[in-house]
Design a protein around this motif. Structure first.
Motif, mmCIF file in Angstrom:
data_model
loop_
_atom_site.group_PDB
_atom_site.id
_atom_site.type_symbol
_atom_site.label_atom_id
_atom_site.label_comp_id
_atom_site.label_asym_id
_atom_site.label_seq_id
_atom_site.Cartn_x
_atom_site.Cartn_y
_atom_site.Cartn_z
ATOM 1 N N ALA A 96 0.837 -1.207 0.000
ATOM 2 C CA ALA A 96 0.000 0.000 0.000
ATOM 3 C C ALA A 96 0.866 1.248 0.000
ATOM 4 N N LEU A 97 1.949 1.229 0.780
ATOM 5 C CA LEU A 97 2.839 2.388 0.831
ATOM 6 C C LEU A 97 3.484 2.639 -0.519
ATOM 7 N N SER A 98 3.925 1.565 -1.189
ATOM 8 C CA SER A 98 4.549 1.713 -2.504
ATOM 9 C C SER A 98 3.556 2.241 -3.532
ATOM 10 N N LEU A 99 2.316 1.735 -3.474
ATOM 11 C CA LEU A 99 1.293 2.187 -4.417
ATOM 12 C C LEU A 99 1.011 3.673 -4.252
ATOM 13 N N LEU A 100 0.796 4.125 -3.014
ATOM 14 C CA LEU A 100 0.462 5.524 -2.768
ATOM 15 C C LEU A 100 1.648 6.430 -3.098
ATOM 16 N N LYS A 101 2.846 5.963 -2.817
ATOM 17 C CA LYS A 101 4.030 6.769 -3.123
ATOM 18 C C LYS A 101 4.201 6.940 -4.628
ATOM 19 N N ASP A 102 4.072 5.854 -5.368
ATOM 20 C CA ASP A 102 4.269 5.918 -6.818
ATOM 21 C C ASP A 102 3.142 6.682 -7.506
ATOM 22 N N PHE A 103 1.905 6.473 -7.037
ATOM 23 C CA PHE A 103 0.782 7.206 -7.628
ATOM 24 C C PHE A 103 0.928 8.700 -7.358
ATOM 25 N N GLY A 104 1.309 9.053 -6.141
ATOM 26 C CA GLY A 104 1.506 10.463 -5.803
ATOM 27 C C GLY A 104 2.602 11.094 -6.642
ATOM 28 N N LEU A 105 3.694 10.363 -6.845
ATOM 29 C CA LEU A 105 4.806 10.885 -7.647
ATOM 30 C C LEU A 105 4.370 11.122 -9.087
ATOM 31 N N ALA A 106 3.680 10.139 -9.692
ATOM 32 C CA ALA A 106 3.254 10.277 -11.086
ATOM 33 C C ALA A 106 2.288 11.443 -11.251
ATOM 34 N N LEU A 107 1.341 11.590 -10.316
ATOM 35 C CA LEU A 107 0.362 12.678 -10.396
ATOM 36 C C LEU A 107 1.040 14.035 -10.229
ATOM 37 N N PHE A 108 1.955 14.121 -9.270
ATOM 38 C CA PHE A 108 2.666 15.373 -9.012
ATOM 39 C C PHE A 108 3.492 15.802 -10.221
ATOM 40 N N VAL A 109 4.267 14.876 -10.768
ATOM 41 C CA VAL A 109 5.142 15.217 -11.883
ATOM 42 C C VAL A 109 4.324 15.558 -13.128
ATOM 43 N N TYR A 110 3.231 14.835 -13.360
ATOM 44 C CA TYR A 110 2.416 15.115 -14.546
ATOM 45 C C TYR A 110 1.793 16.511 -14.454
ATOM 46 N N ALA A 111 1.275 16.861 -13.269
ATOM 47 C CA ALA A 111 0.694 18.195 -13.098
ATOM 48 C C ALA A 111 1.751 19.281 -13.240
ATOM 49 N N MET A 112 2.962 19.015 -12.750
ATOM 50 C CA MET A 112 4.059 19.967 -12.925
ATOM 51 C C MET A 112 4.367 20.155 -14.402
ATOM 52 N N GLY A 113 4.396 19.045 -15.133
ATOM 53 C CA GLY A 113 4.694 19.123 -16.560
ATOM 54 C C GLY A 113 3.647 19.906 -17.325
ATOM 55 N N LEU A 114 2.370 19.756 -16.943
ATOM 56 C CA LEU A 114 1.313 20.516 -17.602
ATOM 57 C C LEU A 114 1.500 22.014 -17.390
ATOM 58 N N GLN A 115 2.031 22.380 -16.224
ATOM 59 C CA GLN A 115 2.225 23.804 -15.940
ATOM 60 C C GLN A 115 3.401 24.372 -16.724
#
Length: 556
Positions: free
Chosen positions: A65-84
């Motif tokens: 669960a920790l790995s899933l939430l960490k990886d999902f959070g990272l992908a979402l964060f980086v993708y939103a940064m890239g859109l900006q």
């Protein structure tokens, strides 16, 4: 109260336990992040420290669960940064941005060189993965840390979590860069007041003071020529806003034919007014222009019609149809040059200049209905994240590498988001998100990533500080932060003759430090650091993500 204790410190796989721990860590981390000391705050990074505290107190989360939430959070964060940052990524390499980005590249490479040099000296005391964590903390680079964590996972690293080094070095990265900014001012003997006066003088020179004239055409050489031909003949910039021909008021297009004795309403820079007047004819105020004709207005219009998405400025023919010009385009906070080949996207803010009625008509064409932008484009968002994960997992075989390189959950979504932000319109994807929505996505993703890092590494944090050389890590982080900043700062100021405000904005952007940017802007009292920051930030973020993975694959 046993139930409450169990809820926090019970089995790591319990869903209520996971929810409670993460919401507590994120909520209190965010609350502490609002605390400022002399205008400086660690912001959402406090989530990491609260996570470390919870991990130190014995809180455990199921590993999957920790790995899933960490990886999902990272992908979402980086993708939103890239859109900006994506929409302005390619435009930063034009004109003065090339020089700034080359300096930023040098800053990144010099930081890596300093880190490698320190590692060679301290390899018996600090492992390379931990040195990577220290380096990314020293430049406050969370996406790069995520890339390093991903790369270590790929090669099967099971050592001490590098988030520990990041956590120790992060405050040093903020304070160290501020120290470098202050030290540069004394080394270079910068006179802030004198420099600000020079910046204001140049801004005044660059500003265009418009002149509006009602002119009767008396130049017989212009009779029968089109508006476009007349503009080219003189070589000066002017706009024929309205034309009075045989008793009719018309909005001239580029192909409109000019005749002698036509009366036109001309807008030009005051510096060119005499030349334009002498070329066209003479002042004639006999024509009573309507108020809206005589009044040139500038209005910022938001593109909200999906039909406009993907169309170039030249294809809209706004000048021919409405008699207006688009002077600037702002996309995701980045100003773009309004060239004829610039492709518009939903959410762009365009500065339209022209007569009032003409601007209103252009407004209807472009949309400017903010309600349309409030609806989230979920399909585009998650399709982009999906594609980013696919690209991140794709193996790339390079000569001489022991194993294939992967962009991972940091590099893949970042690359795709930049491309979607720039070219998504070709696939009918609307990548626009409001600034507040983008910030929310980034913060949610970042909070889950940092909370996971903290909880995972919390049990080792205190021993690492007391027994594992935590004080040494602080010293290493200080050198990695300060040395590249001083070298690049002196080079840019002395050899390239950049002003101090631009230099410190460059350093803040190259270090991905919004805290340093806030301090720099406050220190000099102008917005020049922000311009340099936004110019180099996209490239340096991308470079650090790629460099993190390459370094680990080459050195491990």
């Amino acid at each position: 109260m046993n139930w409450l204790y169990e809820l926090f410190f019970g089995e790591g796989a319990s869903v209520p336990h996971i929810f409670v721990v993460y919401t507590f860590v994120i909520a209190f981390g965010g609350l502490l992040g609002k605390i400022k000391v002399k205008g400086v705050s660690l912001g959402v990074t406090f989530v990491l420290f609260v996570g470390l505290l919870m991990g130190h107190l014995g809180v455990k989360i199921d590993a999957e669960a920790l790995s899933l939430l960490k990886d999902f959070g990272l992908a979402l964060f980086v993708y939103a940064m890239g859109l900006q940052v994506g929409p302005g990524f390619f435009s930063t390499f034009r004109r003065g941005g090339v020089r700034l980005n080359l300096l930023a590249l040098g800053y990144v490479l010099l930081g890596v060189a300093v880190m490698l040099g320190l590692y060679m000296l301290m390899s018996d005391r600090v492992e390379f993965p931990m040195m990577m964590g220290i380096m990314h903390g020293a430049v406050t680079d969370t996406p790069g840390l995520g890339a390093a964590v991903e790369a270590l996972k790929v090669i099967g690293y099971n050592g001490m979590p590098i988030g520990l080094g990041y956590a120790v070095a992060y405050p040093v990265g903020i304070l160290g860069l501020m120290f470098a900014i202050i030290l540069l001012r004394f080394i270079l003997r910068v006179d802030i007041d004198k420099e600000n006066e020079e910046i204001r003088r140049r801004a005044a020179e660059d500003a265009v003071d418009l002149s509006r004239m009602s002119i009767r055409v008396t130049n017989s050489n212009l009779d029968g020529k089109t508006v476009a031909e007349c503009v080219k003949l003189i070589g000066r910039k002017y706009v024929i806003s309205r034309l009075f021909d045989n008793g009719n008021f018309i909005v001239p297009a580029s192909g409109t034919v000019i005749h002698c004795d036509d009366v036109m309403l001309v807008v030009t820079a005051k510096a060119d007014a005499k030349t334009v007047l002498a070329f066209l004819g003479k002042i004639d105020n006999s024509v009573e222009w309507k108020d809206e004709d005589a009044t040139m207005v500038s209005r910022r219009i938001v593109v909200t019609r999906s039909e406009i998405n993907g169309k170039s400025l030249s294809s809209l023919k706004l000048r021919n149809v409405f008699g207006v010009n688009i002077t600037r385009v702002n996309r995701s906070g980045v100003d773009l040059v309004a060239s004829p080949d610039l492709v518009l996207q939903v959410g762009d803010k365009v500065m339209v200049v022209g007569p009032l009625e003409a601007v209103k008509k252009a407004e209807k064409m472009l949309g400017d209905t903010l309600k349309r932008l409030r609806n989230p484009h979920i399909v585009s968002l998650f399709f982009g994240v999906f594609a980013g994960v696919i690209v991140g997992c794709m193996p790339v075989y390079l000569p001489g590498m022991p194993m294939p390189v992967r962009l991972g959950l940091a590099g893949g979504p970042l690359l795709v988001s930049i491309l979607v932000g720039r070219f998504g319109y070709k696939a009918k994807l609307i990548s626009y998100t409001t600034q507040s929505a983008n910030l929310m996505l980034r913060e949610i993703g970042l909070c889950f990533f940092l909370a996971s890092l903290g909880i995972d590494a919390g049990g080792s944090f205190v021993p690492a500080l007391t027994e594992g050389g935590g004080i040494l890590w602080v010293g290493l982080a200080f050198f990695i932060t300060v040395v590249p900043a001083l070298v690049v700062g002196v080079l840019a100021y002395k050899l390239l003759k950049m002003n101090y405000s631009t230099v410190i904005g460059l350093l803040a952007g190259s270090s991905n430090s919004s805290s340093a940017l806030a301090y720099a802007t406050q220190a000099v009292g102008n917005d020049t650091p922000t311009v340099a920051y936004t110019t180099v930030y996209p490239l340096t973020m991308f470079l650090r993500i790629v460099a993190a993975q390459l370094l680990i694959l080459l050195m491990m």
